[in-house]
Design a protein around this motif. Structure first.
Motif, PDB file in Angstrom:
ATOM      1  N   GLN A  47      -9.949  -5.815 -52.386  1.00 42.12           N
ATOM      2  CA  GLN A  47     -10.520  -6.234 -52.356  1.00 42.12           C
ATOM      3  C   GLN A  47     -10.589  -6.934 -54.094  1.00 42.12           C
ATOM      4  O   GLN A  47     -11.287  -8.451 -54.022  1.00 42.12           O
ATOM      5  CB  GLN A  47     -12.294  -4.837 -53.126  1.00 42.12           C
ATOM      6  CG  GLN A  47     -12.575  -3.971 -51.971  1.00 42.12           C
ATOM      7  CD  GLN A  47     -13.440  -3.234 -52.137  1.00 42.12           C
ATOM      8  OE1 GLN A  47     -13.220  -2.175 -52.908  1.00 42.12           O
ATOM      9  NE2 GLN A  47     -14.894  -3.257 -51.788  1.00 42.12           N
ATOM     10  N   ALA A  71      -8.384 -10.561 -52.981  1.00 45.11           N
ATOM     11  CA  ALA A  71      -9.659 -11.221 -51.953  1.00 45.11           C
ATOM     12  C   ALA A  71     -10.693 -11.297 -52.873  1.00 45.11           C
ATOM     13  O   ALA A  71     -10.557 -12.822 -52.641  1.00 45.11           O
ATOM     14  CB  ALA A  71     -10.932 -10.191 -51.246  1.00 45.11           C
ATOM     15  N   THR A  76     -18.620  -2.197 -51.903  1.00 45.98           N
ATOM     16  CA  THR A  76     -19.494  -2.688 -50.936  1.00 45.98           C
ATOM     17  C   THR A  76     -20.246  -4.074 -51.680  1.00 45.98           C
ATOM     18  O   THR A  76     -20.283  -5.382 -52.036  1.00 45.98           O
ATOM     19  CB  THR A  76     -19.988  -3.467 -50.019  1.00 45.98           C
ATOM     20  OG1 THR A  76     -19.012  -2.368 -48.570  1.00 45.98           O
ATOM     21  CG2 THR A  76     -20.450  -4.364 -48.910  1.00 45.98           C
ATOM     22  N   ILE A 130     -17.002 -10.193 -44.641  1.00 47.40           N
ATOM     23  CA  ILE A 130     -15.765  -8.814 -45.598  1.00 47.40           C
ATOM     24  C   ILE A 130     -17.016  -8.151 -45.138  1.00 47.40           C
ATOM     25  O   ILE A 130     -17.068  -6.401 -45.044  1.00 47.40           O
ATOM     26  CB  ILE A 130     -15.429  -8.653 -46.917  1.00 47.40           C
ATOM     27  CG1 ILE A 130     -14.422  -9.837 -46.795  1.00 47.40           C
ATOM     28  CG2 ILE A 130     -15.543  -7.611 -47.246  1.00 47.40           C
ATOM     29  CD1 ILE A 130     -14.080 -10.111 -48.475  1.00 47.40           C
ATOM     30  N   LEU A 135     -13.184  -6.300 -41.165  1.00 47.48           N
ATOM     31  CA  LEU A 135     -12.464  -7.004 -42.163  1.00 47.48           C
ATOM     32  C   LEU A 135     -12.879  -5.544 -42.651  1.00 47.48           C
ATOM     33  O   LEU A 135     -12.662  -5.239 -44.138  1.00 47.48           O
ATOM     34  CB  LEU A 135     -13.203  -7.980 -42.553  1.00 47.48           C
ATOM     35  CG  LEU A 135     -12.425  -9.625 -41.977  1.00 47.48           C
ATOM     36  CD1 LEU A 135     -13.267 -10.733 -42.967  1.00 47.48           C
ATOM     37  CD2 LEU A 135     -11.607  -9.612 -42.687  1.00 47.48           C
ATOM     38  N   GLN A 136     -14.615  -5.108 -41.989  1.00 50.49           N
ATOM     39  CA  GLN A 136     -14.614  -3.691 -42.939  1.00 50.49           C
ATOM     40  C   GLN A 136     -13.543  -2.722 -43.127  1.00 50.49           C
ATOM     41  O   GLN A 136     -13.491  -2.266 -44.008  1.00 50.49           O
ATOM     42  CB  GLN A 136     -16.336  -3.602 -42.432  1.00 50.49           C
ATOM     43  CG  GLN A 136     -17.429  -4.345 -42.210  1.00 50.49           C
ATOM     44  CD  GLN A 136     -18.402  -3.813 -41.327  1.00 50.49           C
ATOM     45  OE1 GLN A 136     -17.958  -2.505 -40.184  1.00 50.49           O
ATOM     46  NE2 GLN A 136     -19.627  -4.129 -41.193  1.00 50.49           N
ATOM     47  N   PHE A 158     -11.075  -3.448 -45.779  1.00 49.77           N
ATOM     48  CA  PHE A 158     -12.068  -3.488 -47.337  1.00 49.77           C
ATOM     49  C   PHE A 158     -12.416  -2.394 -47.500  1.00 49.77           C
ATOM     50  O   PHE A 158     -13.099  -2.026 -47.862  1.00 49.77           O
ATOM     51  CB  PHE A 158     -12.564  -4.934 -47.784  1.00 49.77           C
ATOM     52  CG  PHE A 158     -11.542  -6.550 -47.669  1.00 49.77           C
ATOM     53  CD1 PHE A 158     -10.941  -6.572 -48.735  1.00 49.77           C
ATOM     54  CD2 PHE A 158     -11.097  -7.556 -46.068  1.00 49.77           C
ATOM     55  CE1 PHE A 158     -10.189  -7.692 -48.935  1.00 49.77           C
ATOM     56  CE2 PHE A 158     -10.713  -7.908 -46.376  1.00 49.77           C
ATOM     57  CZ  PHE A 158      -9.988  -8.500 -47.421  1.00 49.77           C
TER      58      PHE A 158
END
Length: 936
Positions: free
Chosen positions: A747, A750, A834, A883, A889-890, A893
């Motif tokens: 993460q 990213a 998140t 994301i 993408l879940q 990440f």
């Protein structure tokens, strides 16, 4: 390329062919034989011969340094310290994935992500380096090198690359020699061979044959890469391009490695420190997590990910882009930066030593007054177009005839639509040619009637120029120069056709008239003549016992944009010192017009006074906070003043246009050469070239230079505050005993790629702040990571870290699930991480606006005034949304979808760093205003 024998050189002569394949052969023949040997004549080559030889020998260009191939350029991107650290980390992570039982897909994802970061950074660096090379080539072409040649009896100015063996080259003081040539005519000719021999002393050249000694010491040859420092003459080219002596040296020099600038070295030191800190923090994370019961490999992978995530991967590319943007912006403002180091030094310039003519003024000398016998004759018309009148021209026609004959310049009429009259040669001489034409004189006819037989060129020591002409059965010396020097050599006067002895009363009237003209801002020249008995008299004979004809006053009007530029430099804390060879009254008049002098009592120092001061006295003089004008100074004086300023710790920019200015230009922190009127030697010595010769371009370049340095600091604050925001939650969670991480290494990577690199590049393109020229220059000893920069990083990063910790642990606590019951697959945990990642992205978006200015409010510069930054920040937010919401993408990440309330909370918290920084800026502005208004 070296010419061969006469038969192969394109022209046969009566004499036997001479082998000129070696310089030793060319120097051994007489000057008259050189023309025959090289298949040319005193009139030069014909156009047909030039075309044939250009095809045979090729362009007169040095071999370009071999550029690294595309693959080598790309491979070099992986040798950067950050790249090496990341490559090693990626390899270790791949190894850890292979050793894991069972294998964790997250470890593989981390290894691939690290490798992807390296590849992306290499692509950016490669693209920037390739673009920089193309830009450098384009900018280099903006300043073409030219030389003057005789072709078919006509003097032409041609590109140096078009020279061929056999060309007859015209040499004057200030010219760069563009090929290896054999001298066939020399008048006090002297050259500087430092580029070839390392000896900086001027050495005389002659046209006589030489039979012994090394080739480079041949006194009848001049070589490419050297420069003419005195006198005049002509020479015949015998070698061009790679076959010249300089070409041989150039091939060796081109292979030498390029030295890094101080800024690059400082960045390298910073990179080592950052890499060391990342390793230390990664090791700390590894040691702290081991006692929690987590196995060795996962703990190691976690620590490695934290370490890698803290490395600012895009910093080298961002730095290069910022400097390149500054160079391109300066080029658009007509300032050509030849070295990136100049961009950095410009921001800390404290003193500008500027010449007057062409830099502060328009470099279009126009005679406005002619004085003789107590009568001033006004002249109408402006510029080099010979349109206008001289009042009562009959009384000064002889004065103007003599002045016109004592000139080497040539008027060039317009060649097409949109072109103007221009001068080929010295602008002062061009003004004399124009005023002679306004008086009804046909100088072409005068030159044919009284042809020149010899000359004594101008030099800065005697401040005179003399030419000798055949006038029927006798000879006449025509002399012009500085009034004081010339008046001391006169014994007679001739005014309005009446000749008589020069009395003390006459001398006083001449001095008074000269001072009156100079006080009006005019440059004043005196004109005289005498009869001589022989065609080539001794210089002392030609320049003594003269008959004074009168004075000529000419004006070079100030450039209209200079006044504002001078005012901007004053506000910026930059001291401006005018350095000119003109009369003190002339210099002061121009200085007052442009704002360099505002007080009634400036300090005016002449070259004679400088000679009387030792270094200590000069240092004391320069330390005085006064308006300083240096007049009647030589290039040696300029060099000494620059050195004295540097002894005081000043960062000095120097302007110059002549060959003799080269030492000062090289020695200065910023050497600024004139692109339009400057000599090739000055342009080669300088680190910046003004393509329009205007002082306003210096002020604009200083403003952009300050902006470049501040932009570098802006994206340093932006990038490293993000690292603080990423590291803070990890440290809090680790020491609080939280079993999982608030944000994973993947993460963080990213974030670095999606929210750091692109906005950092946009910050590198930020326009200068409105008040950038209202602040004093930065100290050259101030490092990139100053206390203020580090403090702002901790300030913004600390607020960001607190906000991210608050939203992460608030979400965990509000769920009511104990820490020990949380797993990586738990929806609450996935929502929390998140929120943490999105919180950093959102806050970075607002921090990017905060760091745009140091003290000015964001509202003052306009929140929407950097569209690139808006687009980059928008991309980062869009990536974060992807994301959060896209299932593929879940899974990568380990994230979950956020609802509208979550985004609202994140935006509210993300604005806190911006609001806090705005409050800090308001406090700084208030404190600055209080200090400005405080009684002294």
């Amino acid at each position: 390329m070296r010419a061969g024998t006469a038969s192969s050189a394109g022209g046969a002569g009566a004499a036997a062919p001479v082998d000129t394949s070696e310089p030793s052969r060319v120097r051994e023949i007489t000057a008259a034989s050189v023309f025959t040997a090289l298949g040319t004549s005193r009139r030069g080559l014909t156009p047909a011969q030039v075309g044939e030889r250009l095809q045979r020998y090729g362009a007169n260009e040095l071999p370009r340094a071999r550029r690294r191939g595309v693959w080598r350029q790309l491979g070099a991107q992986f040798t950067d310290l950050f790249a090496v650290v990341l490559l090693v980390a990626s390899a270790i992570t791949f190894l850890a994935y292979g050793l894991q039982q069972p294998r964790d897909p997250g470890t593989l994802q981390l290894a691939v992500a690290i490798l992807g970061v390296v590849m992306l950074n290499a692509a950016i660096g490669f693209a920037q380096e390739y673009s920089a090379e193309r830009t450098a080539q384009a900018l280099e072409a903006m300043v073409p090198h030219t030389c003057r040649v005789l072709r078919d009896g006509v003097r032409l100015e041609v590109p140096a690359r078009e020279l061929v063996p056999g060309d007859v080259v015209v040499l004057d003081a200030g010219d760069a020699v563009s090929a290896d040539c054999r001298v066939v005519e020399a008048h006090e000719l002297a050259v500087n061979n430092a580029s070839l021999t390392g000896e900086s002393n001027a050495v005389a050249r002659s046209a006589d044959a030489v039979t012994d000694g090394p080739a480079l010491e041949a006194r009848n040859c001049v070589f490419m890469g050297t420069d003419v420092v005195a006198g005049a003459g002509s020479a015949v080219v015998f070698a061009t391009g790679a076959e010249t002596e300089f070409g041989r040296i150039h091939r060796l020099a081109a292979a030498a490695p390029r030295q890094r600038t101080p800024l690059q070295r400082e960045v390298a030191v910073m990179a080592r420190r950052v890499a060391g800190a990342a390793l230390a923090i990664g090791a700390l994370m590894f040691v702290v997590r081991l006692p929690t019961g987590e196995s060795l490999v996962p703990s190691f992978v976690f620590a490695l990910g934290v370490m890698v995530a803290l490395v600012p991967e895009g910093l080298p590319a961002t730095l290069s882009v910022s400097l390149a943007i500054g160079v391109r912006r300066m080029a658009r403002r007509r300032a050509l930066i030849k070295r990136l180091l100049a961009v950095e030094a410009l921001g800390s310039t404290t003193v500008v030593c500027t010449d007057k003519t062409g830099t502060l003024t328009q470099a279009e000398m126009t005679v406005t007054r002619v004085w003789a016998g107590g009568t001033a004759h006004p002249v109408t018309g402006v510029g080099y177009a010979p349109h206008g009148e001289v009042a009562d021209a009959a009384g000064v026609r002889e004065l103007l005839r003599v002045a016109g004959l004592c000139c080497d310049a040539r008027l060039v009429p317009p060649g097409g639509p949109g072109e103007h009259w221009r001068v080929l040669g010295d602008t002062t001489e061009g003004a004399l040619l124009v005023v002679a034409a306004k008086a009804g004189l046909d100088l072409g006819a005068q030159e044919r009637a009284t042809p020149r037989v010899t000359e004594f060129p101008f030099d800065s020591d005697r401040k005179l120029m003399s030419t000798v002409h055949r006038a029927g059965a006798s000879y006449q010396a025509c002399v012009k120069g500085a009034p004081a020097e010339l008046l001391a050599r006169c014994v007679d006067v001739e005014w309005e056709g009446r000749r008589g002895p020069l009395t003390e009363r006459d001398r006083a009237s001449v001095v008074t008239a000269g001072d009156a003209l100079a006080s009006q801002g005019l440059r004043v020249l005196a004109v005289a003549r005498r009869e001589v008995a022989v065609p080539v008299p001794a210089q002392e004979e030609a320049e003594s016992g003269l008959t004074l004809l009168g004075l000529v006053g000419m004006l070079d009007p100030p450039r209209p944009e200079v006044t504002d530029a001078v005012a901007a430099c004053r506000r910026a804390g930059i001291r401006i010192v005018m350095v000119t060879g003109d009369h003190p009254l002339t210099g002061e008049a121009v200085a007052r017009r442009v704002g360099i002098v505002r007080r009634p009592d400036p300090v005016v120092v002449t070259g004679a006074r400088l000679d009387s001061l030792d270094d200590a006295a000069l240092d004391t003089l320069l330390a005085e906070p006064s308006e300083l004008l240096l007049c009647r100074v030589s290039p040696e004086h300029k060099m000494r003043v620059v050195t004295a300023f540097q002894r005081r710790g000043e960062v000095v920019a120097v302007t110059g246009d002549g060959a003799n200015d080269a030492p000062a230009l090289k020695h200065a922190d910023i050497g600024v050469a004139m692109g339009a009127s400057g000599t090739d030697v000055a342009r080669e010595a300088a680190s910046m070239v003004l393509l329009d010769d205007s002082f306003a371009s210096i002020a604009a370049a200083v403003r952009l230079g300050r902006a470049v340095y501040r932009n570098i600091r802006k994206f340093l604050v932006y990038v490293f505050s993000s690292n603080i925001g990423e590291l803070g939650p990890i440290l809090v969670a680790t020491f609080a005993g939280f079993p999982l991480v608030p944000i994973s290494a993947v993460q963080i990577l990213a974030i670095d790629l999606g929210s750091d690199v692109m906005p950092a590049l946009a910050l590198g393109a930020e326009r200068p702040e409105p008040d950038v020229m209202d602040r004093p220059p930065r100290s050259r000893r101030e490092p990139l990571f100053s206390a203020a920069v580090v403090g702002r990083i901790l300030f913004l990063g600390g607020i960001q870290a607190l906000c991210v910790c608050a939203v992460f642990f608030w979400h965990i606590r509000s769920s009511g699930i104990p820490f020990d019951d949380l797993t990586e697959d738990n929806p609450v945990y996935r929502e929390a991480v998140t929120l943490a990642q999105a919180g950093i992205v959102i806050s970075q978006f607002f921090i990017s606006f905060a760091v745009r200015t140091d003290r000015q409010s964001l509202l003052a510069v306009g929140p929407l005034s950097n569209p690139a930054l808006l687009a980059a920040g928008g991309f980062g937010v869009a990536l974060m949304a992807a994301i959060s919401y896209l299932p593929p993408l879940q899974s990568v990440f380990n994230t979950a979808p956020l609802d509208a309330a979550d985004w609202a909370v994140l935006v509210a918290l993300g604005t806190l760093p911006l609001l806090a920084d705005e409050a800090r800026k308001a406090w700084l502005r208030g404190r600055a205003g209080h200090r400005k208004g405080a009684p002294r």
